[in-house]
Design a protein around this motif. Structure first.
Motif, PDB file in Angstrom:
ATOM      1  N   LEU A  25       0.816  -1.209   0.000  1.00 49.80           N
ATOM      2  CA  LEU A  25       0.000   0.000   0.000  1.00 49.80           C
ATOM      3  C   LEU A  25       0.854   1.265   0.000  1.00 49.80           C
ATOM      4  CD1 LEU A  25      -2.745  -1.109   2.554  1.00 49.80           C
ATOM      5  CD2 LEU A  25      -2.999  -0.902   0.078  1.00 49.80           C
ATOM      6  N   ILE A  61      -2.994   2.131   8.934  1.00 56.63           N
ATOM      7  CA  ILE A  61      -3.466   1.826   7.581  1.00 56.63           C
ATOM      8  C   ILE A  61      -3.645   3.147   6.849  1.00 56.63           C
ATOM      9  CG2 ILE A  61      -5.160   0.562   6.212  1.00 56.63           C
ATOM     10  CD1 ILE A  61      -3.762  -1.115   8.383  1.00 56.63           C
ATOM     11  N   ASP A 111      -5.568  -3.685   0.973  1.00 55.58           N
ATOM     12  CA  ASP A 111      -6.246  -2.914   2.014  1.00 55.58           C
ATOM     13  C   ASP A 111      -7.241  -3.797   2.764  1.00 55.58           C
ATOM     14  OD1 ASP A 111      -6.898   0.011   3.028  1.00 55.58           O
ATOM     15  OD2 ASP A 111      -8.832  -0.947   2.639  1.00 55.58           O
ATOM     16  N   ARG A 115      -6.680  -3.851   6.610  1.00 55.07           N
ATOM     17  CA  ARG A 115      -7.669  -3.081   7.360  1.00 55.07           C
ATOM     18  C   ARG A 115      -8.618  -3.963   8.170  1.00 55.07           C
ATOM     19  NH1 ARG A 115      -8.949   2.081   6.832  1.00 55.07           N
ATOM     20  NH2 ARG A 115      -7.701   2.164   4.918  1.00 55.07           N
ATOM     21  N   SER A 172     -14.803   2.051   4.794  1.00 56.25           N
ATOM     22  CA  SER A 172     -13.549   1.766   5.498  1.00 56.25           C
ATOM     23  C   SER A 172     -13.752   1.254   6.916  1.00 56.25           C
ATOM     24  CB  SER A 172     -12.672   3.020   5.537  1.00 56.25           C
ATOM     25  OG  SER A 172     -13.329   4.068   6.233  1.00 56.25           O
TER      26      SER A 172
END
Length: 308
Positions: A25, A61, A111, A115, A172
């Motif tokens: 990332l 993150i 992600d 995450r 998210s």
């Protein structure tokens, strides 16, 4: 090719998968991002990286992954039409759009791992599924970017939009929503349009691009949609407490009315507007995604009443 310092290779014996995902990332060069992701995926699948995460470590993150700065970004509503692959310019535009989509798909997969894996105490199979998705997306990016260069263009030569990441930001904090929107709406929409795109390239005489889409990308995208459907069902089943977490992972979780209703509620909450038919029912079914999940969310025909 540029690469952030965060992506330098550490000792793989101590690095966790989430730490490795963060290196992807934080890598801005997309070719390096794809290459690094493939290396990490191989290490995870071979057992060289063995731990998904450290239970005691809280890692940052990124709100937005590192990305190249040479791509002009527009609002989706301002994007120029891609055409129907009848001209070289149109073929370049379509492939450029696909390259951009695949570049974001790499980041979205890593992600997902970084995450949500620890946050939701997901089982090892979850990490493996999305490692495989990420590895596929990296290969798709390389193949399509290479094809774009063969067509006389390159990534960054045309504008693009970041609608996929806008959806990621909106989801998210909610794994169910991320799975529903990115995999069961956006990925499934890709399954709907790829056959038409393949036909357009063939009609335009570009059989090489058509073959790439038909034999490599299309079948693998079905598995990516399937991963979203599978883990959405898993989370719904786990929330009912009908089985301990470790017993809840099954190859095919049966469809459940409560899960379908949860999907409908989630999509209506996080996705603007109805889903657009026609649907690729065969490909969606191959992904374990049956019509009762998505048809109630589709555009409805306006009812015509007889004149009074």
């Amino acid at each position: 090719m540029s690469q952030s310092s965060d992506s330098k290779i550490p000792n793989c014996e101590s690095e966790t998968l989430v730490e490795a995902a963060l290196r992807v990332l934080n890598t801005s060069d997309l070719f390096e991002k794809a290459k690094l992701g493939d290396e990490i995926a191989c290490k995870w699948l071979q057992g060289i990286i063995s731990q998904p995460y450290h239970p005691s470590n809280d890692l940052h993150i990124p709100h937005r992954p590192a990305r190249p700065t040479n791509v002009k970004l527009l609002s989706p509503s301002l994007m120029p039409k891609l055409g129907k692959a009848g001209s070289l310019q149109s073929r370049q535009a379509i492939v450029h759009s696909l390259v951009h989509t695949e570049s974001w798909a790499i980041d979205l997969s890593w992600d997902m791992i970084a995450r949500f894996g620890k946050q939701e105490a997901m089982p090892r199979e979850f990490f493996t599924d999305f490692v495989r998705v990420a590895q596929d997306e990296g290969r798709h990016f390389i193949f399509l970017a290479t094809r774009l260069e063969e067509l006389g263009s390159c990534y960054g030569a045309l504008p693009a939009h970041d609608g996929l990441w806008d959806s990621a930001i909106a989801t998210s904090d909610d794994l169910l929503a991320r799975l529903a929107i990115e995999h069961c709406v956006h990925e499934a929409r890709g399954l709907d349009v790829i056959p038409t795109t393949i036909a357009r390239f063939r009609n335009g005489g570009d059989h090489k691009t058509a073959d790439l889409l038909e034999t490599v990308i299309y079948p693998e995208e079905i598995t990516h949609c399937a991963a979203g459907v599978r883990w959405f069902k898993y989370l719904c089943l786990r929330s009912t407490n009908v089985a301990p977490k470790e017993e809840c992972v099954v190859e095919e979780v049966a469809d459940d009315d409560a899960a379908i209703q949860k999907f409908h509620t989630t999509v209506r909450t996080f996705f603007r507007g109805p889903l657009k038919p026609p649907f690729n029912v065969e490909a969606r079914r191959a992904a374990g995604f049956l019509p009762e999940w998505y048809e109630p969310l589709a555009v409805k025909e306006l009812e015509v009443f007889p004149a009074s």
